[in-house]
Design a protein around this motif. Structure first.
Motif, PDB file in Angstrom:
ATOM      1  N   GLU A   1       0.801  -1.223   0.000  1.00 43.66           N
ATOM      2  CA  GLU A   1       0.000   0.000   0.000  1.00 43.66           C
ATOM      3  C   GLU A   1       0.836   1.275   0.000  1.00 43.66           C
ATOM      4  OE1 GLU A   1      -2.933  -1.204   2.856  1.00 43.66           O
ATOM      5  OE2 GLU A   1      -4.326  -1.706   1.204  1.00 43.66           O
ATOM      6  N   PRO A   2       1.865   1.375   0.870  1.00 46.02           N
ATOM      7  CA  PRO A   2       2.716   2.571   0.779  1.00 46.02           C
ATOM      8  C   PRO A   2       3.376   2.724  -0.601  1.00 46.02           C
ATOM      9  CG  PRO A   2       3.397   1.168   2.637  1.00 46.02           C
ATOM     10  CD  PRO A   2       2.235   0.506   1.994  1.00 46.02           C
ATOM     11  N   LEU A   3       3.759   1.604  -1.197  1.00 47.95           N
ATOM     12  CA  LEU A   3       4.379   1.667  -2.528  1.00 47.95           C
ATOM     13  C   LEU A   3       3.431   2.287  -3.536  1.00 47.95           C
ATOM     14  CD1 LEU A   3       6.657   0.702  -4.558  1.00 47.95           C
ATOM     15  CD2 LEU A   3       5.248  -1.315  -4.899  1.00 47.95           C
ATOM     16  N   TYR A   4       2.189   1.794  -3.507  1.00 47.58           N
ATOM     17  CA  TYR A   4       1.191   2.299  -4.443  1.00 47.58           C
ATOM     18  C   TYR A   4       0.953   3.794  -4.221  1.00 47.58           C
ATOM     19  CZ  TYR A   4      -3.309   2.931  -6.723  1.00 47.58           C
ATOM     20  OH  TYR A   4      -4.324   3.402  -7.509  1.00 47.58           O
ATOM     21  N   ALA A   5       0.834   4.177  -2.949  1.00 50.34           N
ATOM     22  CA  ALA A   5       0.584   5.588  -2.640  1.00 50.34           C
ATOM     23  C   ALA A   5       1.745   6.461  -3.131  1.00 50.34           C
ATOM     24  CB  ALA A   5       0.370   5.762  -1.134  1.00 50.34           C
ATOM     25  N   GLN A   6       2.969   6.013  -2.886  1.00 46.27           N
ATOM     26  CA  GLN A   6       4.128   6.813  -3.300  1.00 46.27           C
ATOM     27  C   GLN A   6       4.233   6.912  -4.814  1.00 46.27           C
ATOM     28  OE1 GLN A   6       7.703   5.344  -1.438  1.00 46.27           O
ATOM     29  NE2 GLN A   6       6.811   5.453   0.608  1.00 46.27           N
ATOM     30  N   LEU A   7       3.877   5.812  -5.490  1.00 45.84           N
ATOM     31  CA  LEU A   7       3.921   5.829  -6.945  1.00 45.84           C
ATOM     32  C   LEU A   7       2.935   6.840  -7.501  1.00 45.84           C
ATOM     33  CD1 LEU A   7       4.194   2.071  -7.874  1.00 45.84           C
ATOM     34  CD2 LEU A   7       5.657   3.874  -8.741  1.00 45.84           C
ATOM     35  N   LYS A   8       1.720   6.787  -6.954  1.00 46.68           N
ATOM     36  CA  LYS A   8       0.671   7.708  -7.406  1.00 46.68           C
ATOM     37  C   LYS A   8       1.126   9.145  -7.223  1.00 46.68           C
ATOM     38  CE  LYS A   8      -2.650   5.580  -9.195  1.00 46.68           C
ATOM     39  NZ  LYS A   8      -3.271   5.995 -10.445  1.00 46.68           N
TER      40      LYS A   8
ATOM     41  N   LEU B   1      10.206  -0.750  -1.293  1.00 43.86           N
ATOM     42  CA  LEU B   1      10.328   0.647  -0.847  1.00 43.86           C
ATOM     43  C   LEU B   1      11.777   1.105  -0.717  1.00 43.86           C
ATOM     44  CD1 LEU B   1       7.590   0.713   1.962  1.00 43.86           C
ATOM     45  CD2 LEU B   1       7.339   1.478  -0.403  1.00 43.86           C
ATOM     46  N   GLN B   2      12.719   0.280  -1.201  1.00 41.42           N
ATOM     47  CA  GLN B   2      14.116   0.712  -1.110  1.00 41.42           C
ATOM     48  C   GLN B   2      14.417   1.759  -2.180  1.00 41.42           C
ATOM     49  OE1 GLN B   2      15.957  -3.499  -0.541  1.00 41.42           O
ATOM     50  NE2 GLN B   2      17.193  -2.084   0.652  1.00 41.42           N
ATOM     51  N   ASN B   3      13.719   1.672  -3.311  1.00 37.79           N
ATOM     52  CA  ASN B   3      13.816   2.726  -4.327  1.00 37.79           C
ATOM     53  C   ASN B   3      12.744   3.766  -4.037  1.00 37.79           C
ATOM     54  OD1 ASN B   3      14.224   0.025  -6.569  1.00 37.79           O
ATOM     55  ND2 ASN B   3      15.855   1.389  -5.889  1.00 37.79           N
TER      56      ASN B   3
END
Ligand code: UDP
Ligand code: MG
Length: 326
Positions: free
Chosen positions: A29-36, A107-109
């Motif tokens: 979920e954090p990955l998706y949010a950061q991508l958006k 989330l490392q990138n």
């Protein structure tokens, strides 16, 4: 390492993000949010392709939930864990973007680096690779030194000069990733494999964070061995894949030549000087070299057959055209 048949690209878009994911439930979920957050302001048409590489945790449930609300998100689920390379390959296959960006799911990138990668690509490069400079601050002897040595070795052997081969965050023009076929764990060498078709590669510093959730999927000793063997493969593919007889043949000729000379010398010793040569280690060496030399040459010839089968059976070409003016 060949050209795929040109498939019609219906409704091409500008950007595809390809992310292999294996058991990263806390990060989804954090990955998706950061991508958006990183992609919306770009005002480009984009798609996010997450390849679930056979996760056994809640990753896929979470992805399903996100996908239901976002048609720009595509989730490809593998039947089992096929590995990161296979996940990249699937992502590349399905990607419709003119530009393909790859990154890790853990989330490392930092997705916030994507616009800078794209800017660099705009300058005319075919591949822009991330360079995790912040890792440089970590312990000198245990992490920094081995990494510098490994990256130097890889860059010297492959001829593609990057400071950081291990960074997944990279941007490619789509023809680059559509033109390479990946096996094993060769995803670490995509820029090197792509160099086969002639690409310009740039590197820019990107952010790097230590893992927040879950754990690394690779052990470091195992990884080092695999990387060394893969390096050998890549080197071979890059320099000799279409002419195996040249490498095996040269080795074979050198060996049997040396063996022949030794044999000749021993014959002289035996016949002219009348000495006994049966107990001399040199005799063993001469025979060994001659047998191995013949085997090498045979291997080279077999290699030549395999190369022909490889290219001809699938209509693969041995070149890639950039453009044709007529
Ligand atoms: N990964 C994958 N399949 C695997 C192993 C890893 O899809 O068999 C994904 C993983 O979820 C992550 C990325 O590949 O998004 C990199 O893996 P990891 O973080 O474990 O590697 P490291 O950062 O330690 O090099
Ligand atoms: Mg990682």
């Amino acid at each position: 390492m060949q050209q795929k048949k040109d498939e019609p690209m219906n409704d091409e878009i500008e950007l595809s993000i390809v992310i292999p994911l294996f058991n990263e439930e806390e990060s989804v979920e954090p990955l998706y949010a950061q991508l958006k957050e990183a992609l919306e302001p770009l005002e480009q048409s984009y798609e996010i392709i997450i390849v679930d590489d056979g996760s056994t945790d809640r990753s896929f449930e979470l992805l399903r939930g996100l996908q239901a609300q976002d048609k720009r998100l595509k989730v490809i689920r593998f039947r089992r864990n096929f590995g990161q390379t296979a996940a990249f390959a699937a992502g590349f296959e399905y990607a419709r973007g003119q530009v393909v960006v790859t990154m890790d799911a853990d989330l490392q990138n930092d997705p916030a680096d994507i616009p800078r990668l794209l800017e660099k690509l705009e300058e005319g490069y075919d591949v822009v690779s991330g360079w995790r400079m912040e890792r440089w601050k970590s312990a000198w002897l245990t992490r920094r030194l081995p990494s510098v040595v490994a990256n130097r070795l890889i860059s010297e052997t492959t001829g593609v000069h990057l400071h950081d081969y291990g960074c997944s965050l990279k941007a490619y023009r789509s023809e680059v990733v559509k033109n390479i076929n990946l096996y094993g764990e060769l995803h670490r060498f995509i820029p090197a494999m792509a160099s086969w078709m002639g690409v310009s590669v740039a590197e820019i510093p990107v952010h790097y964070r230590s893992r927040q959730f879950g754990r690394s999927k690779y052990g470091s000793l195992k990884r080092t061995i695999k990387v060394m063997l893969d390096l050998l493969t890549v080197r071979f593919l890059l320099s000799y894949s279409t002419r195996p007889i040249h490498i095996f043949g040269s080795l074979g000729l050198a060996m049997s030549g040396l063996g022949g000379i030794l044999g000749l010398y021993l014959s002289v010793v035996k016949l002219a000087l009348g000495q006994d040569i049966g107990s001399r280690p040199l005799l063993l060496l001469a025979i060994l070299l001659m047998v191995m030399g013949v085997q090498m040459i045979t291997m080279g010839l077999l290699g030549e057959l395999v190369v022909r089968t490889y290219h001809e059976s699938q209509g693969k070409r041995i070149y890639v055209v950039r453009e044709i003016l007529e």
